[in-house]
Design a protein around this motif. Structure first.
Motif, PDB file in Angstrom:
ATOM      1  N   ARG A 117       8.592 -43.027  -2.954  1.00  0.00           N
ATOM      2  CA  ARG A 117       7.640 -44.036  -3.386  1.00  0.00           C
ATOM      3  C   ARG A 117       6.869 -43.477  -4.572  1.00  0.00           C
ATOM      4  O   ARG A 117       5.779 -42.931  -4.419  1.00  0.00           O
ATOM      5  CB  ARG A 117       6.711 -44.410  -2.233  1.00  0.00           C
ATOM      6  N   PRO A 118       7.466 -43.561  -5.769  1.00  0.00           N
ATOM      7  CA  PRO A 118       6.872 -42.934  -6.958  1.00  0.00           C
ATOM      8  C   PRO A 118       5.403 -43.333  -7.140  1.00  0.00           C
ATOM      9  O   PRO A 118       5.035 -44.488  -6.971  1.00  0.00           O
ATOM     10  CB  PRO A 118       7.730 -43.475  -8.103  1.00  0.00           C
ATOM     11  N   GLY A 119       4.600 -42.339  -7.504  1.00  0.00           N
ATOM     12  CA  GLY A 119       3.179 -42.584  -7.690  1.00  0.00           C
ATOM     13  C   GLY A 119       2.383 -42.479  -6.409  1.00  0.00           C
ATOM     14  O   GLY A 119       1.248 -42.016  -6.412  1.00  0.00           O
ATOM     15  N   MET A 120       2.977 -42.889  -5.295  1.00  0.00           N
ATOM     16  CA  MET A 120       2.290 -42.843  -4.002  1.00  0.00           C
ATOM     17  C   MET A 120       2.668 -41.596  -3.208  1.00  0.00           C
ATOM     18  O   MET A 120       1.802 -40.875  -2.720  1.00  0.00           O
ATOM     19  CB  MET A 120       2.617 -44.096  -3.188  1.00  0.00           C
ATOM     20  N   SER A 121       3.963 -41.310  -3.074  1.00  0.00           N
ATOM     21  CA  SER A 121       4.402 -40.145  -2.302  1.00  0.00           C
ATOM     22  C   SER A 121       5.880 -39.887  -2.566  1.00  0.00           C
ATOM     23  O   SER A 121       6.726 -40.729  -2.260  1.00  0.00           O
ATOM     24  CB  SER A 121       4.172 -40.381  -0.811  1.00  0.00           C
ATOM     25  N   VAL A 122       6.169 -38.709  -3.122  1.00  0.00           N
ATOM     26  CA  VAL A 122       7.543 -38.336  -3.450  1.00  0.00           C
ATOM     27  C   VAL A 122       7.744 -36.863  -3.092  1.00  0.00           C
ATOM     28  O   VAL A 122       6.898 -36.017  -3.383  1.00  0.00           O
ATOM     29  CB  VAL A 122       7.847 -38.540  -4.946  1.00  0.00           C
ATOM     30  N   LEU A 123       8.861 -36.561  -2.431  1.00  0.00           N
ATOM     31  CA  LEU A 123       9.218 -35.173  -2.125  1.00  0.00           C
ATOM     32  C   LEU A 123       9.831 -34.550  -3.369  1.00  0.00           C
ATOM     33  O   LEU A 123      10.840 -35.029  -3.890  1.00  0.00           O
ATOM     34  CB  LEU A 123      10.209 -35.130  -0.963  1.00  0.00           C
ATOM     35  N   THR A 124       9.233 -33.478  -3.863  1.00  0.00           N
ATOM     36  CA  THR A 124       9.697 -32.837  -5.093  1.00  0.00           C
ATOM     37  C   THR A 124      10.794 -31.824  -4.798  1.00  0.00           C
ATOM     38  O   THR A 124      11.053 -31.468  -3.645  1.00  0.00           O
ATOM     39  CB  THR A 124       8.541 -32.120  -5.801  1.00  0.00           C
ATOM     40  N   GLY A 125      11.425 -31.339  -5.847  1.00  0.00           N
ATOM     41  CA  GLY A 125      12.454 -30.323  -5.698  1.00  0.00           C
ATOM     42  C   GLY A 125      11.926 -29.004  -5.176  1.00  0.00           C
ATOM     43  O   GLY A 125      12.683 -28.160  -4.693  1.00  0.00           O
ATOM     44  N   LYS A 126      10.613 -28.811  -5.238  1.00  0.00           N
ATOM     45  CA  LYS A 126       9.984 -27.590  -4.725  1.00  0.00           C
ATOM     46  C   LYS A 126       9.659 -27.675  -3.241  1.00  0.00           C
ATOM     47  O   LYS A 126       9.124 -26.727  -2.660  1.00  0.00           O
ATOM     48  CB  LYS A 126       8.710 -27.296  -5.520  1.00  0.00           C
ATOM     49  N   GLY A 127       9.950 -28.844  -2.644  1.00  0.00           N
ATOM     50  CA  GLY A 127       9.724 -28.989  -1.215  1.00  0.00           C
ATOM     51  C   GLY A 127       8.341 -29.483  -0.832  1.00  0.00           C
ATOM     52  O   GLY A 127       8.022 -29.564   0.363  1.00  0.00           O
ATOM     53  N   ASN A 128       7.503 -29.829  -1.817  1.00  0.00           N
ATOM     54  CA  ASN A 128       6.181 -30.371  -1.515  1.00  0.00           C
ATOM     55  C   ASN A 128       6.132 -31.843  -1.921  1.00  0.00           C
ATOM     56  O   ASN A 128       6.994 -32.329  -2.652  1.00  0.00           O
ATOM     57  CB  ASN A 128       5.093 -29.581  -2.253  1.00  0.00           C
ATOM     58  N   TYR A 129       5.111 -32.548  -1.445  1.00  0.00           N
ATOM     59  CA  TYR A 129       4.964 -33.965  -1.766  1.00  0.00           C
ATOM     60  C   TYR A 129       3.974 -34.136  -2.913  1.00  0.00           C
ATOM     61  O   TYR A 129       2.951 -33.446  -2.985  1.00  0.00           O
ATOM     62  CB  TYR A 129       4.488 -34.749  -0.542  1.00  0.00           C
ATOM     63  N   ASP A 130       4.294 -35.088  -3.792  1.00  0.00           N
ATOM     64  CA  ASP A 130       3.463 -35.360  -4.960  1.00  0.00           C
ATOM     65  C   ASP A 130       3.132 -36.842  -4.976  1.00  0.00           C
ATOM     66  O   ASP A 130       3.939 -37.678  -4.571  1.00  0.00           O
ATOM     67  CB  ASP A 130       4.212 -34.973  -6.241  1.00  0.00           C
ATOM     68  N   GLY A 131       1.918 -37.179  -5.435  1.00  0.00           N
ATOM     69  CA  GLY A 131       1.521 -38.575  -5.525  1.00  0.00           C
ATOM     70  C   GLY A 131       0.109 -38.779  -5.007  1.00  0.00           C
ATOM     71  O   GLY A 131      -0.574 -37.840  -4.591  1.00  0.00           O
ATOM     72  N   PHE A 132      -0.326 -40.031  -5.016  1.00  0.00           N
ATOM     73  CA  PHE A 132      -1.698 -40.346  -4.656  1.00  0.00           C
ATOM     74  C   PHE A 132      -2.015 -39.983  -3.207  1.00  0.00           C
ATOM     75  O   PHE A 132      -3.082 -39.419  -2.922  1.00  0.00           O
ATOM     76  CB  PHE A 132      -1.965 -41.838  -4.898  1.00  0.00           C
ATOM     77  N   GLU A 133      -1.130 -40.295  -2.279  1.00  0.00           N
ATOM     78  CA  GLU A 133      -1.431 -40.030  -0.864  1.00  0.00           C
ATOM     79  C   GLU A 133      -1.513 -38.540  -0.536  1.00  0.00           C
ATOM     80  O   GLU A 133      -2.458 -38.118   0.155  1.00  0.00           O
ATOM     81  CB  GLU A 133      -0.424 -40.758   0.024  1.00  0.00           C
TER      82      GLU A 133
END
Length: 292
Positions: free
Chosen positions: A45-61
């Motif tokens: 869910r781009p912008g809200m919650s995305v699992l990155t290639g580094k294994g962490n989540y990125d986004g607003f939530e």
């Protein structure tokens, strides 16, 4: 000299955290007895919650979790994947086909039927329904009636689907998830997608390449009543739920909330006042979220 209000509140939250997160009332294990706390996020869910290639989540939530759980409650957490299909079981029992989590932050709207099994902390965001179109589609959509002539896709058993049914016009095009609706839009089966504005905006702003996006969200369309996005806890943990609510309410006063939402969702053409009016909830609104 009296301490500033924000310092006094932070100190109170820290003391409450020790009480609410450090022990249970004896009737149920406290969901935050674990250290670090296990938080479930959705992926894709781009912008809200995305699992990155580094294994962490990125986004607003994930950012909200860092500010509320780490920043105000001073508790570490780990991030685990949940889906629309399994987040309830992951929160309640953690069987072999999914992870056991203590808290879920995953674009879940407040509904009365959820309050039977869960405590709802928040809201941390409100969102109207939005309309996603192909970027090449220049038609103007501002209200629900404008959708009646169109083939509009919505996920089954959602507020968006029910809104389309009640709106009249063409029957909704359905899919089991948002990815399915995007497939319908791309193959021409649907002309538009109806879902939470913030989720669609994240998809649109991250589509295409550079400044040329494949999709757009109808800029002035605000369909239906606002949906209140909540953090989900197992039922019967009122102290932890109330503590989260207080911390969320405090974070909503921070300009970081507005700045982060604007950056993560590409809301560059929204004024800060528009962002607050459209997406910032009043935490004392509607409902008995931390119920007995």
């Amino acid at each position: 000299m009296h301490a500033p209000r924000t310092i006094r509140l932070a100190a109170c939250l820290l003391l409450l955290a020790a009480a609410a997160f450090g022990c249970s009332d004896g009737s149920k294990p406290d969901p935050f007895d674990s250290d670090p706390i296990k938080i479930g996020f959705k992926d894709g869910r781009p912008g809200m919650s995305v699992l990155t290639g580094k294994g962490n989540y990125d986004g607003f939530e994930p950012h909200v979790a860092q500010k509320v759980v780490q920043g105000l409650l001073h508790r570490d957490f780990t991030s685990l994947p949940v889906t629309a299909a399994n987040w309830k079981e992951a929160l309640l029992d953690g069987k072999t086909n999914h992870n056991k989590v203590d808290l879920v932050i995953a674009d879940i709207s407040e509904r009365d039927d959820l309050k039977k099994d869960f405590d709802l902390a928040g809201p941390y965001l409100q969102t109207p329904l939005g309309v996603l179109l192909k970027a090449s589609d220049t038609r103007e959509i501002t209200k629900a009636e404008d959708l009646r002539p169109l083939a509009v896709c919505a996920q089954e058993n959602t507020t968006a689907y029910n809104t389309l049914v009640q709106n009249g016009g063409r029957p909704p095009v359905t899919a089991t998830d948002l990815t399915g609706c995007m497939d319908r839009l791309n193959d021409g089966t649907a002309e538009a997608v109806l879902a939470d504005y913030v989720v669609l905006q994240g998809i649109a702003i991250n589509s295409g390449s550079g400044t040329e996006h494949a999709y757009r969200v109808a800029r002035h369309a605000r369909i239906g009543r606002p949906q209140y996005l909540m953090m989900m806890l197992p039922k019967g943990h009122q102290k932890a739920c109330q503590l989260l609510r207080q911390a969320i309410a405090e974070y909503l006063k921070d300009t970081d909330w507005t700045t982060t939402l604007k950056e993560d969702l590409g809301l560059d053409d929204f004024t800060n006042e528009e962002i607050r009016d459209t997406f910032q909830p009043v935490t004392t609104s509607v409902g008995d979220r931390c119920s007995a």
